[in-house]
Design a protein around this motif. Structure first.
Motif, PDB file in Angstrom:
ATOM      1  N   ASN A 177       0.827  -1.210   0.000  1.00  0.00           N
ATOM      2  CA  ASN A 177       0.000   0.000   0.000  1.00  0.00           C
ATOM      3  C   ASN A 177       0.860   1.259   0.000  1.00  0.00           C
ATOM      4  O   ASN A 177       0.549   2.242  -0.690  1.00  0.00           O
ATOM      5  CB  ASN A 177      -0.928   0.005   1.214  1.00  0.00           C
ATOM      6  N   LYS A 178       1.938   1.248   0.755  1.00  0.00           N
ATOM      7  CA  LYS A 178       2.806   2.423   0.811  1.00  0.00           C
ATOM      8  C   LYS A 178       3.571   2.602  -0.503  1.00  0.00           C
ATOM      9  O   LYS A 178       3.793   3.730  -0.955  1.00  0.00           O
ATOM     10  CB  LYS A 178       3.774   2.309   1.994  1.00  0.00           C
ATOM     11  N   ARG A 227      -0.139  17.010  10.885  1.00  0.00           N
ATOM     12  CA  ARG A 227       0.338  16.336  12.097  1.00  0.00           C
ATOM     13  C   ARG A 227       1.768  16.781  12.379  1.00  0.00           C
ATOM     14  O   ARG A 227       2.417  17.393  11.549  1.00  0.00           O
ATOM     15  CB  ARG A 227       0.254  14.818  11.973  1.00  0.00           C
ATOM     16  N   LYS A 240       0.561  11.628   3.878  1.00  0.00           N
ATOM     17  CA  LYS A 240      -0.863  11.610   4.249  1.00  0.00           C
ATOM     18  C   LYS A 240      -1.449  10.206   4.080  1.00  0.00           C
ATOM     19  O   LYS A 240      -2.155   9.692   4.957  1.00  0.00           O
ATOM     20  CB  LYS A 240      -1.643  12.585   3.358  1.00  0.00           C
ATOM     21  N   LYS A 286      -2.222   7.393   7.205  1.00  0.00           N
ATOM     22  CA  LYS A 286      -3.667   7.463   7.406  1.00  0.00           C
ATOM     23  C   LYS A 286      -4.118   6.454   8.463  1.00  0.00           C
ATOM     24  O   LYS A 286      -3.762   5.274   8.426  1.00  0.00           O
ATOM     25  CB  LYS A 286      -4.382   7.180   6.084  1.00  0.00           C
ATOM     26  N   GLY A 287      -4.891   6.958   9.420  1.00  0.00           N
ATOM     27  CA  GLY A 287      -5.407   6.091  10.471  1.00  0.00           C
ATOM     28  C   GLY A 287      -4.469   5.912  11.647  1.00  0.00           C
ATOM     29  O   GLY A 287      -4.853   5.293  12.644  1.00  0.00           O
ATOM     30  N   GLN A 288      -3.259   6.425  11.566  1.00  0.00           N
ATOM     31  CA  GLN A 288      -2.305   6.301  12.668  1.00  0.00           C
ATOM     32  C   GLN A 288      -2.342   7.548  13.546  1.00  0.00           C
ATOM     33  O   GLN A 288      -2.640   8.653  13.075  1.00  0.00           O
ATOM     34  CB  GLN A 288      -0.887   6.089  12.131  1.00  0.00           C
ATOM     35  N   ASN A 289      -2.025   7.361  14.805  1.00  0.00           N
ATOM     36  CA  ASN A 289      -2.046   8.465  15.752  1.00  0.00           C
ATOM     37  C   ASN A 289      -0.880   9.413  15.509  1.00  0.00           C
ATOM     38  O   ASN A 289       0.170   9.024  14.994  1.00  0.00           O
ATOM     39  CB  ASN A 289      -1.981   7.939  17.187  1.00  0.00           C
ATOM     40  N   ASP A 290      -1.077  10.665  15.911  1.00  0.00           N
ATOM     41  CA  ASP A 290       0.002  11.649  15.880  1.00  0.00           C
ATOM     42  C   ASP A 290       0.766  11.511  17.188  1.00  0.00           C
ATOM     43  O   ASP A 290       0.307  11.952  18.247  1.00  0.00           O
ATOM     44  CB  ASP A 290      -0.586  13.054  15.730  1.00  0.00           C
TER      45      ASP A 290
END
Length: 897
Positions: free
Chosen positions: A433-434, A700, A767, A771-775
């Motif tokens: 995906n990355k 972020r 981005k 995506k979906g990961q915490n800061d």
């Protein structure tokens, strides 16, 4: 009566009287008693002190007498006295009770099978082997060797070229274990008979590899002996094998260099030489040889390099293919920098042409080419076709597989030829995906900003990018180029040669924090220290002299623009990517220390500029995108460095490959955590208030640095969060000679800066990747070092208090107070991070990106700076390669932004 009770014989001559007569000595004229009769040690066997007639034997010296006595002693020791002798009393063996078994001299002992040390010899003679022993051992050794050779010869079999031609796919897997691609050489292999191989091809390899091929027995004893001796010494193996031996070696999947394999090779070569005729051997050799680009055998090579069948090859083309047999990595004109940085297209083409001409010359000298054929062949070098994509190796897959293959070869004893035979399962670190997100980000920005079909200056633009996990080193994504299918075979993510510009400045700052300057006695430098940021400045050495150009004129360091910054903090200089402060700081710290910090962060020695002149501080080095992402990951991980890796496991037929060395599981501490955290805090400010402001769209916490280089030939952005570090490089390259071209005018702009297109690519990718990961933010740094202003900075230096980077605001700071051109701040004045020149500059009123009174628009990577009125203008500056402001030729050149 039993023997042990028998009385000893009485001495002849009358008992005691005779004994008394014997004591009268030789002067009495009577005959001396027989040896042993008196029981005296002088009379016993082995004594040499009494001669014939009982007279004392004369000796020339005491030493001779002593040696004689020693010889007698050894003879006595050799006697087998038996138990009776031990009980015989003072008389010794001869004068005992008579119950002993006699002396050894009367009954010789049993002979030894190997008489060594030798019996009956004295001194050094005992240790010299007899000729019988030497000859016996030699005959035994020769006999054993003959038996061993005979057994070995009988056990080995003649190789079959068809069996050797068998190959399997190599299968690559994504990080989640799912198959990425299966690729192999099976479709690129086909055996041909000897009549399909041109005579010119046969004679090309004979003239180049083994001139005596048609006369020799197939084995080069001296070559084998030389190789075995070298291996026994632990040195490198040596070549010089015959074509027969090379054919035998080609049939082995294992290319190990061991004595066992050398013996097997010798036995098989002897058998092949005896059983096969020379044409069969030549056919087998050319059908099993590796020509590079995954091509095994002459037919595959002819198709790969010239797009024709082997039978149609011309003598000149045959010489090029024969040159490849010396090593395709270095003799393929297309180059192979992915395996060796020195294997550039230019260098490889020169090597190929030189060997091609030499082979044709040898063929002519050996009478394999007539004068006319030779002249025709050398008239023009037949350049091979370019590389082509193989099945499945398209898009970014080609670069991912290439990176993983390169890692395997560098961390095992597997050769490229062996790897290309297939049968391996390669488990990679790449996140599908990355990888897709990174490729998409590049394509989106490319299509939005570049139009190569209609704008000449948009042609030949290249991108390279890589994304690495901090504290781990795993490469999760990379962008290597447009793909093999589009003729781009260089992996831009893992190639050197593109200068990194101002993305190098964080290493200078880290070195200053760690080592201080020559004036600070080891005390680290605070990022609030002030240096002159004006354009066109001399660079001073520690001894007070300044650097000179080659013509002995003063060297002047240039900025991207002529904006008069005055004395600004290092934090501000990093924010706006001002060159002059970091060049002088690098000299004050010492460029060797800057280099050491960069190396400890993960930059390779070979990619660093060897010339540690002032411009070294602003990015003359050329590390790859992978290494830059990894080095910045060290800052993200609070000083913990982990080498980048792309393969987690290598298997062969389901089992772990024994020679593959897996990456180290634990990172090492490359720098003090607080130094890394302070660098991160400064680089956060670059995004919030400086040249990297376009990265704020990530939304972020992030840190990063922009970079632009000489003549605008490359532009970089390297940035990171706690979870991911990513670098993006952009450059133009001449497709013919692979030299960098200026990007002035590219994308319909005056120049490309790191804060522009590279930052846009970075932001779009990050981005999607996060995506979906915490800061997670970054650790709060603590105040570090002391304020050490450059000589000439305004004084007194205001006291400072350390405060974290404030949240950026669209409105200017309240109640601004402009300073005079020569400010004298009060000692209690506080300089918060993020303020402009009103606090930490020289107060010239022009303002910086964050100056009170100026619009907070930032700047574009050192080239575009705000004016006092708050509008943005592009500074013209000068060409950094010129080195000074008036355009004269500079010695050091310069980097920027």
């Amino acid at each position: 009566m039993s023997e042990h009770r028998r009385k000893p014989p009485q001495p002849q001559g009358g008992g005691r009287a005779a004994a008394r007569r014997g004591q009268s000595g030789p002067s009495s004229g009577r005959r001396a008693a027989p040896r042993g009769a008196t029981g005296s040690s002088a009379d016993s066997y082995g004594s040499e002190s009494v001669g014939s007639g009982g007279e004392e034997r004369p000796y020339s010296s005491r030493a001779e007498a002593r040696r004689a006595a020693q010889r007698g002693s050894r003879r006595r020791v050799a006697e087998n006295t038996g138990p009776g002798a031990r009980r015989g009393g003072p008389g010794g063996p001869a004068a005992g009770s008579g119950r002993g078994k006699g002396r050894a001299t009367t009954a010789p002992g049993k002979k030894r099978f190997i008489d060594y040390p030798r019996v009956g010899k004295d001194g050094w003679r005992r240790w010299v082997p007899s000729w019988k022993l030497v000859s016996g051992l030699f005959l035994g050794f020769v006999g054993s060797l003959v038996v061993m050779v005979g057994v070995g010869y009988a056990m080995v079999s003649i190789p079959n070229e068809n069996d050797a031609a068998k190959s399997q796919n190599n299968v690559y897997y994504w990080a989640n274990g799912k198959q990425m691609v299966a690729t192999g050489t099976g479709v690129n292999r086909q055996n041909v008979s000897i009549d399909q191989i041109p005579e010119a091809m046969r004679y090309a390899v004979i003239s180049a590899e083994n001139k005596s091929f048609y006369q020799d027995s197939g084995v080069d004893p001296m070559g084998i002996a030389r190789a075995m001796v070298n291996m026994a010494r632990g040195g490198q193996t040596q070549g010089g094998s015959t074509i027969t031996q090379q054919y035998v070696k080609n049939t082995y999947l294992s290319q190990e260099q061991s004595l066992t394999r050398k013996f097997k090779e010798m036995f098989i070569s002897i058998k092949v030489g005896a059983k096969l005729d020379k044409d069969e051997i030549m056919q087998g050799y050319l059908n099993t040889s590796y020509f590079g680009r995954g091509a095994y055998g002459i037919q595959a090579a002819a198709q790969t390099y010239y797009g024709k069948n082997a039978v149609d090859l011309k003598p000149s083309e045959c010489a090029v293919l024969a040159a490849l047999l010396k090593g395709p990595t270095y003799y393929d004109p297309a180059g192979n920098q992915d395996l060796d940085k020195t294997a550039t297209p230019a260098a490889n083409e020169k090597r190929s042409k030189d060997r091609w001409a030499w082979i044709l010359g040898e063929m002519h000298k050996d009478k394999h080419l007539s004068d006319a054929q030779y002249q025709e062949a050398v008239a023009k070098y037949p350049r091979p076709d370019g590389r082509k994509a193989t099945k499945g190796m398209t898009g970014q897959i080609s670069y991912l597989a290439d990176t993983a293959k390169k890692y395997v070869l560098a961390h095992s004893d597997i050769t490229e030829a062996q790897f290309d035979k297939g049968g391996y399962q390669i488990y990679t670190t790449f996140d599908k995906n990355k990888v897709s997100a990174l490729a998409k980000a590049v394509k989106n920005v490319q299509s939005a900003r570049l139009d190569p079909k209609h704008r000449e200056l948009d042609k030949y633009v290249q991108f390279g990018a890589a994304s690495v996990k901090p504290q781990d080193g795993a490469i999760v994504a990379l962008y290597g180029g447009d793909g093999y299918e589009n003729g781009h075979f260089t992996n831009n993510a893992d190639t050197s040669g593109v200068p990194v510009g101002s993305t190098w400045k964080p290493f200078v700052l880290a070195a200053a924090m760690e080592y201080g300057t020559y004036k600070s006695e080891g005390e680290g430098v605070s990022p609030l220290s002030k240096y002159n940021g004006n354009d066109h400045l001399k660079v001073f050495k520690p001894d007070g002299s300044f650097y000179l150009n080659k013509d002995n004129t003063p060297f002047y360091q240039a900025n991207e623009s002529d904006h008069p910054w005055g004395y600004i903090t290092l934090r501000k200089a990093m924010e706006q990517s001002v060159n002059t402060p970091f060049v002088q700081l690098g000299v004050d710290v010492g460029m060797t220390k800057v280099r050491d910090v960069a190396k400890s962060a993960g930059i390779l020695d070979q990619s660093m500029s060897q010339d540690l002149n002032p411009s070294f501080a602003i990015g003359t080095s050329t590390p790859s995108a992978i290494r830059m992402a990894d080095a910045y990951a060290t800052f993200a991980a609070s000083g913990k460095q982990a080498d980048p890796y792309s393969v987690t496991a290598l298997k062969v037929n389901g089992a772990d490959a024994p020679s593959f060395v897996k990456p180290k599981p634990a990172p090492k501490e490359a720098m003090d955590p607080n130094i890394a955290n302070n660098v991160t805090d400064v680089l956060e400010n670059v995004i919030q208030n400086g040249t990297g402001m376009k990265a704020k769209d990530l939304g972020r916490t992030a840190a990063g640095k922009t970079g632009t280089t000489d003549e605008n030939k490359s532009a970089w952005f390297v940035g990171y969060t706690k979870q991911l570090s990513t670098s993006v490089a952009m450059f133009r390259e001449n497709p013919k000679n692979h030299k960098l071209l200026s990007m002035n005018g590219t994308a319909n702009t005056d120049s490309i800066h790191g804060g522009d297109i590279p930052t846009l690519v970075w932001t779009e990718y990050m981005k999607a990747a996060l995506k979906g990961q915490n800061d997670l933010g970054f650790p709060e740094p603590t105040e570090i070092g002391t304020v050490q202003d450059e000589a000439g900075a305004p004084s007194p230096t205001p006291s400072v208090t350390f405060t974290p980077t404030p949240t950026p605001s669209n409105s200017p700071s309240p109640t601004p107070t402009k300073t005079t051109p020569t400010p004298t701040p009060t000692p209690s004045q506080s300089c918060q991070f993020g303020w402009g020149n009103d606090c930490n500059g020289n107060g010239n009123g022009n303002g910086g990106a964050n100056d009170i009174g100026g619009t907070d628009t930032g700047g574009v990577d050192g080239g575009t700076t705000p004016t006092p009125t708050g509008t943005e203008t592009t500074g013209t500056g000068d060409t950094r390669g010129n080195g000074n402001g008036n355009g004269s030729t500079g010695f050091f050149g310069g980097q920027g932004g």
